[in-house]
Scaffold this motif. Sequence first.
Motif, PDB file in Angstrom:
ATOM      1  N   VAL A   1     -28.354 133.383  90.852  1.00 37.44           N
ATOM      2  CA  VAL A   1     -28.995 132.078  90.715  1.00 37.44           C
ATOM      3  C   VAL A   1     -29.269 131.779  89.237  1.00 37.44           C
ATOM      4  N   GLY A   2     -28.703 130.691  88.752  1.00 36.94           N
ATOM      5  CA  GLY A   2     -28.933 130.271  87.375  1.00 36.94           C
ATOM      6  C   GLY A   2     -27.974 130.853  86.359  1.00 36.94           C
ATOM      7  N   ALA A   3     -27.015 131.675  86.779  1.00 44.00           N
ATOM      8  CA  ALA A   3     -26.095 132.322  85.840  1.00 44.00           C
ATOM      9  C   ALA A   3     -24.669 131.853  86.100  1.00 44.00           C
TER      10      ALA A   3
ATOM     11  N   ASP B   1     -21.861 140.511  86.290  1.00 41.56           N
ATOM     12  CA  ASP B   1     -20.920 139.392  86.153  1.00 41.56           C
ATOM     13  C   ASP B   1     -19.481 139.853  86.353  1.00 41.56           C
ATOM     14  N   VAL B   2     -19.145 141.017  85.796  1.00 40.19           N
ATOM     15  CA  VAL B   2     -17.784 141.554  85.979  1.00 40.19           C
ATOM     16  C   VAL B   2     -17.518 141.819  87.452  1.00 40.19           C
ATOM     17  N   SER B   3     -18.471 142.427  88.129  1.00 42.83           N
ATOM     18  CA  SER B   3     -18.291 142.753  89.540  1.00 42.83           C
ATOM     19  C   SER B   3     -18.122 141.490  90.383  1.00 42.83           C
ATOM     20  N   ARG B   4     -18.910 140.473  90.083  1.00 45.51           N
ATOM     21  CA  ARG B   4     -18.792 139.215  90.818  1.00 45.51           C
ATOM     22  C   ARG B   4     -17.491 138.485  90.470  1.00 45.51           C
ATOM     23  N   ALA B   5     -17.015 138.660  89.238  1.00 51.16           N
ATOM     24  CA  ALA B   5     -15.723 138.076  88.854  1.00 51.16           C
ATOM     25  C   ALA B   5     -14.592 138.705  89.668  1.00 51.16           C
ATOM     26  N   ILE B   6     -14.716 140.010  89.940  1.00 48.04           N
ATOM     27  CA  ILE B   6     -13.722 140.675  90.795  1.00 48.04           C
ATOM     28  C   ILE B   6     -13.768 140.076  92.196  1.00 48.04           C
ATOM     29  N   ASP B   7     -14.965 139.775  92.695  1.00 48.10           N
ATOM     30  CA  ASP B   7     -15.079 139.076  93.980  1.00 48.10           C
ATOM     31  C   ASP B   7     -14.298 137.760  93.935  1.00 48.10           C
TER      32      ASP B   7
ATOM     33  N   ASN C   1     -31.145 138.582  93.275  1.00 51.15           N
ATOM     34  CA  ASN C   1     -31.041 137.179  92.849  1.00 51.15           C
ATOM     35  C   ASN C   1     -29.628 136.632  93.075  1.00 51.15           C
ATOM     36  N   THR C   2     -28.836 137.331  93.890  1.00 47.48           N
ATOM     37  CA  THR C   2     -27.447 136.922  94.078  1.00 47.48           C
ATOM     38  C   THR C   2     -27.369 135.620  94.871  1.00 47.48           C
ATOM     39  N   CYS C   3     -26.183 135.003  94.831  1.00 46.98           N
ATOM     40  CA  CYS C   3     -25.968 133.719  95.498  1.00 46.98           C
ATOM     41  C   CYS C   3     -24.481 133.555  95.773  1.00 46.98           C
TER      42      CYS C   3
END
Length: 338
Positions: free
Chosen positions: A79-81, A187-193, A51-53
């Motif tokens: 998506v949606g988060a 969320d943490v991993s995407r925040a690192i991105d 569900n990534t975006c």
Amino acid sequence: MIVNGDKCHDIIAEEMKPLYSFDENKDLSIQKETLRKKFCELTGIDLIKQNTCPLNIDIESIEEKDNHKQIRFTFESEVGAIVPCYLLIPNTKKEKYPVVITLQGHSTGFHNSLGIVKFEEDKEDLPRVAFALQAVENGYIALAIEQRAMGENKPQKEKRRWGKMCSFAAQAAFLLGRTLIGERVWDVSRAIDALSNFKECDLDNIMITGSSGGGTASYYSACYDERIKLCAPACSFCPYKESILDIYHCACNFIPSAYRYFDMQDLACLIAPRKLIVIAGKEDIIFPIEGVYRGYDTVKKIYEKAGSPLNSKLVVTPKGHYWCPDITWAAINEMFKE
């Protein structure tokens, strides 16, 4: 006849040995790969990925504070988060700074990390739990993340049910084949991105810390994302039998079927040889110190097997379920410099 509603589960837990318990006689890399696959499956991260975006970063404000610049931004982790964040950058004019991700536990929200009082109950713990401000004072960039089902990220359906907001979100996630802790890790991993958009962040030196529910998310995030070089979970590490299998905890602590395959300490295989500081309260009644000692014995063996025995440390505070800033930051600073 005396009826004991816990007895059945107690017997099963006592007789069960997780299938992937750490084994000193087996190849560590093989154990790590097996654990990683099962961890991603059971936490629902495999489904969450689908569900990534794009991150869709939105910088909402930039403010100059006494000793740092404060950037408020959001990003979309799937998506949606939408995930609200604060990035605090020291004003000591260095080109780059190591980053500490700070995660609040069950509280009114991540504004506590910034020392902001929004609700009357915030006054009870501030400034002691101002994690992000403390990170800046110790010379780090702080990334404060609002975790799912907390603070600004709480479920909008809260008024339509009883119980903790985390439990509602966790139970909904279970029905969807996910877990709330898996969503928080994602969320943490995407925040690192997202950190790559801020030139002051040293992406080779990313650390994470938090207390209670924030400590749990810190530990599991380090299990998943190898870009985290140092993990310091406080008041959260304990074998399941002594903690969440024996004492009531919010549903966000649970990974369905986990104990069939691994215990919390076994997952240290996924962190080693990266640095790990387990911080525990001597008087913590929900993560009992006897369990912490037992679990940490396995952690030591894992790090010895990984050839990095000095990269893990157990720090016991004299308190209970309580963030001790002086002890915590002294331990982080010491291990980071090493």
